[in-house]
Scaffold this motif. Structure first.
Motif, mmCIF file in Angstrom:
data_model
loop_
_atom_site.group_PDB
_atom_site.id
_atom_site.type_symbol
_atom_site.label_atom_id
_atom_site.label_comp_id
_atom_site.label_asym_id
_atom_site.label_seq_id
_atom_site.Cartn_x
_atom_site.Cartn_y
_atom_site.Cartn_z
ATOM 1 N N ASN A 162 25.361 -23.632 24.656
ATOM 2 C CA ASN A 162 25.577 -22.209 25.126
ATOM 3 C C ASN A 162 25.081 -21.027 24.178
ATOM 4 O O ASN A 162 24.912 -19.933 24.819
ATOM 5 N N GLY A 163 24.719 -21.241 22.664
ATOM 6 C CA GLY A 163 24.130 -20.022 22.012
ATOM 7 C C GLY A 163 23.187 -20.670 20.807
ATOM 8 O O GLY A 163 23.473 -21.897 20.679
ATOM 9 N N ILE A 164 22.442 -19.865 20.499
ATOM 10 C CA ILE A 164 21.572 -20.234 19.571
ATOM 11 C C ILE A 164 21.417 -19.041 18.410
ATOM 12 O O ILE A 164 21.402 -17.871 18.996
ATOM 13 N N LEU A 165 21.195 -19.534 17.222
ATOM 14 C CA LEU A 165 20.844 -18.771 16.175
ATOM 15 C C LEU A 165 19.894 -18.979 15.268
ATOM 16 O O LEU A 165 19.621 -20.142 15.264
ATOM 17 N N ILE A 166 19.170 -18.226 14.897
ATOM 18 C CA ILE A 166 18.005 -18.378 13.756
ATOM 19 C C ILE A 166 18.164 -17.913 12.508
ATOM 20 O O ILE A 166 18.124 -16.479 12.429
ATOM 21 N N HIS A 167 18.781 -18.635 11.428
ATOM 22 C CA HIS A 167 19.204 -18.132 10.386
ATOM 23 C C HIS A 167 17.813 -17.416 9.625
ATOM 24 O O HIS A 167 16.807 -18.026 9.486
ATOM 25 N N ARG A 168 18.190 -16.164 8.852
ATOM 26 C CA ARG A 168 17.375 -15.441 8.006
ATOM 27 C C ARG A 168 17.771 -15.794 6.853
ATOM 28 O O ARG A 168 19.093 -15.811 6.368
ATOM 29 N N PRO A 169 16.887 -15.810 5.617
ATOM 30 C CA PRO A 169 15.237 -15.483 5.966
ATOM 31 C C PRO A 169 14.694 -16.639 6.442
ATOM 32 O O PRO A 169 15.048 -17.783 6.317
ATOM 33 N N VAL A 170 13.481 -16.505 6.998
ATOM 34 C CA VAL A 170 12.690 -17.448 7.528
ATOM 35 C C VAL A 170 11.558 -17.643 6.630
ATOM 36 O O VAL A 170 11.196 -16.287 5.807
ATOM 37 N N PRO A 171 10.614 -18.482 6.313
ATOM 38 C CA PRO A 171 9.552 -18.414 5.605
ATOM 39 C C PRO A 171 8.490 -17.674 5.780
ATOM 40 O O PRO A 171 8.377 -17.128 7.133
ATOM 41 N N GLU A 172 7.685 -17.010 5.074
ATOM 42 C CA GLU A 172 6.855 -15.990 5.201
ATOM 43 C C GLU A 172 5.712 -16.256 6.443
ATOM 44 O O GLU A 172 5.594 -15.140 6.917
ATOM 45 N N HIS A 173 5.248 -17.569 6.511
ATOM 46 C CA HIS A 173 4.401 -17.854 7.532
ATOM 47 C C HIS A 173 5.078 -17.673 8.938
ATOM 48 O O HIS A 173 4.300 -17.719 10.131
ATOM 49 N N ILE A 174 6.379 -17.440 9.228
ATOM 50 C CA ILE A 174 7.032 -17.453 10.721
ATOM 51 C C ILE A 174 7.288 -15.891 10.915
ATOM 52 O O ILE A 174 7.805 -14.866 10.122
ATOM 53 N N ASP A 175 6.759 -15.607 12.138
ATOM 54 C CA ASP A 175 7.085 -14.267 12.393
ATOM 55 C C ASP A 175 8.208 -14.140 13.356
ATOM 56 O O ASP A 175 8.385 -14.692 14.506
ATOM 57 N N TYR A 176 9.337 -13.649 12.580
ATOM 58 C CA TYR A 176 10.737 -13.785 13.066
ATOM 59 C C TYR A 176 10.833 -13.103 14.276
ATOM 60 O O TYR A 176 11.419 -13.801 15.295
ATOM 61 N N ASN B 103 20.692 -14.909 27.409
ATOM 62 C CA ASN B 103 22.129 -15.282 27.435
ATOM 63 C C ASN B 103 22.562 -16.234 26.488
ATOM 64 O O ASN B 103 23.982 -16.480 26.396
ATOM 65 N N LYS B 104 21.758 -17.042 25.718
ATOM 66 C CA LYS B 104 21.940 -17.631 24.516
ATOM 67 C C LYS B 104 21.744 -17.149 23.273
ATOM 68 O O LYS B 104 22.059 -17.545 22.171
ATOM 69 N N ASP B 105 21.388 -15.807 23.102
ATOM 70 C CA ASP B 105 20.938 -14.892 21.991
ATOM 71 C C ASP B 105 22.294 -14.679 21.122
ATOM 72 O O ASP B 105 22.524 -13.362 21.152
ATOM 73 N N LEU B 106 22.872 -15.337 20.373
ATOM 74 C CA LEU B 106 23.958 -15.270 19.617
ATOM 75 C C LEU B 106 23.996 -14.101 18.560
ATOM 76 O O LEU B 106 25.078 -13.422 18.320
ATOM 77 N N ASN C 193 16.916 -10.676 20.455
ATOM 78 C CA ASN C 193 15.735 -10.646 21.500
ATOM 79 C C ASN C 193 15.624 -9.245 21.908
ATOM 80 O O ASN C 193 16.641 -8.574 22.006
ATOM 81 N N ILE C 194 14.169 -8.984 22.032
ATOM 82 C CA ILE C 194 14.057 -7.486 22.029
ATOM 83 C C ILE C 194 14.693 -6.862 23.536
ATOM 84 O O ILE C 194 14.994 -5.837 23.679
ATOM 85 N N ILE C 195 14.990 -7.863 24.510
ATOM 86 C CA ILE C 195 15.408 -7.346 25.869
ATOM 87 C C ILE C 195 17.126 -7.016 25.433
ATOM 88 O O ILE C 195 17.486 -5.894 25.921
ATOM 89 N N ASN C 196 17.650 -7.980 24.669
ATOM 90 C CA ASN C 196 19.228 -7.403 24.269
ATOM 91 C C ASN C 196 19.050 -6.157 23.339
ATOM 92 O O ASN C 196 20.135 -5.309 23.363
ATOM 93 N N ILE C 197 18.394 -6.114 22.577
ATOM 94 C CA ILE C 197 18.061 -4.794 21.565
ATOM 95 C C ILE C 197 18.057 -3.689 22.601
ATOM 96 O O ILE C 197 18.794 -2.701 22.568
#
Ligand code: NAP
Length: 288
Positions: free
Chosen positions: A92-106, A116-119, A123-127
């Motif tokens: 139902n829900g996803i989160l991506i923990h920060r910080p991420v390594p430098e090579h990842i464009d968060y 709908n899963k953007d905990l 996501n730019i749409i939710n922003i």
């Protein structure tokens, strides 16, 4: 002397309400919310954060999975995992923990998280939705600050609110949430300080929120008598965790103040759980 806004107690109270709801839905449809936290690398601090999430999820009755990925994972593989989780109906829900390594464009990866899963509301749409006042899943730290303010029962209409710190994850979203409550909001940042104007702003705040990451930046005499002070900052000084506000001085002037630790932090974790439950409700048509 200011009343302390006890984040641990507030978190417990909200947690109890969430637990009751989870039990109710479990009886109703035989399912419980499930969230997945994607964590890259094995940074000690982030693991401690994951442990507190796991603990909160366990006590509410939410299923919580931690996906630990190697530091060197490619952006492509990370996006593939996000898409797999998007397509997995049991998640139902996803989160991506920060910080991420430098090579990842968060931000680029964040935009692949199903809205709908953007905990964490990343996501730019939710922003964009938040900009329009249509927030479904509120970013967790700003939501925690709002819960602390609501707990004082202050009517925000027309109140002068000053936010110090204008980051995309705390200061800016908070500004939008407070505007929605019809407060008058000023947002200060490094250039406010460089211009020597920071105390001028903080001194007029009925509600002062500080999210900078500089120990004791805000002095007691920068605070209006009777103000509500919410300190988001987390700083390590001599093996102690302190906030951005000089707590000892500030509590002699404020009417309410959050401590650090034990203020905003514990409520932030519970806001994540609330988002997990809200996402679950929406996906199962349980929202009124
Ligand atoms: P951030 O991205 O580094 O943003 C800090 C903000 O403060 C920026 O807008 C920065 O301005 C501004 N700033 C820096 N120095 C300043 C000064 N001397 N005067 C006025 N403004 C100044 O940090 P963040 O992610 O928002 O986090 C802020 C703090 O909150 C950190 O201590 C973090 O650990 C804590 N935090 C706590 C929680 C929680 O749940 N309790 C959650 C998130 C963050 P410029 O960008 O212009 O330099």
């Amino acid at each position: 002397m200011a009343e302390i806004l006890d984040g641990r107690k507030l978190a417990r109270d909200i947690q109890h309400r969430l637990k009751d709801e989870v039990v109710q839905y479990k009886n109703q449809i035989g399912r419980i919310p499930r969230m997945v936290n994607i964590m890259i690398g094995d940074d000690h601090g982030t693991c401690a954060y994951a442990r507190s999430q796991q603990k909160a999820a366990d006590s509410i009755g939410i299923s919580y999975d931690l996906k630990l990925l190697p530091e060197g994972i490619s952006q492509e593989d990370l996006i593939q995992l996000v898409q797999d989780l998007n397509n997995d109906e049991s998640v139902n829900g996803i989160l991506i923990h920060r910080p991420v390594p430098e090579h990842i464009d968060y931000p680029a990866v964040a935009n692949f998280v199903n809205i709908n899963k953007d905990l964490e509301g990343i996501n730019i749409i939710n922003i964009g939705k938040m900009m329009l006042g249509e927030t479904h899943l509120m970013p967790c730290t700003p939501a925690a600050v709002m819960e602390h303010i609501f707990s004082t029962q202050i009517d925000l209409k027309g109140k002068e609110v000053v936010i110090v710190g204008s980051s995309a994850i705390v200061g800016k979203p908070l500004c939008l949430l407070l505007l929605k409550q019809m407060a008058t909001v000023s947002v200060c940042h490094i250039e406010t300080s460089r211009a020597g104007l920071l105390p001028d702003y903080t001194k007029r705040a009925d509600i002062l929120i500080v999210a900078v990451g500089k120990a004791r930046l805000i002095k007691g005499d920068w605070i209006k008598e009777g103000a509500i002070v919410v300190d988001v900052g987390i700083n390590q000084v001599d093996n102690k965790i302190v906030g951005d506000v000089d707590f000892e001085e500030a509590q002699n002037r404020a009417s309410y103040i959050t401590p650090v630790p034990g203020g905003v932090g514990p409520v932030t974790v519970v806001m994540l759980m609330r988002n997990g439950l809200e996402a679950f409700k929406k996906q199962n048509n349980l929202v009124n």
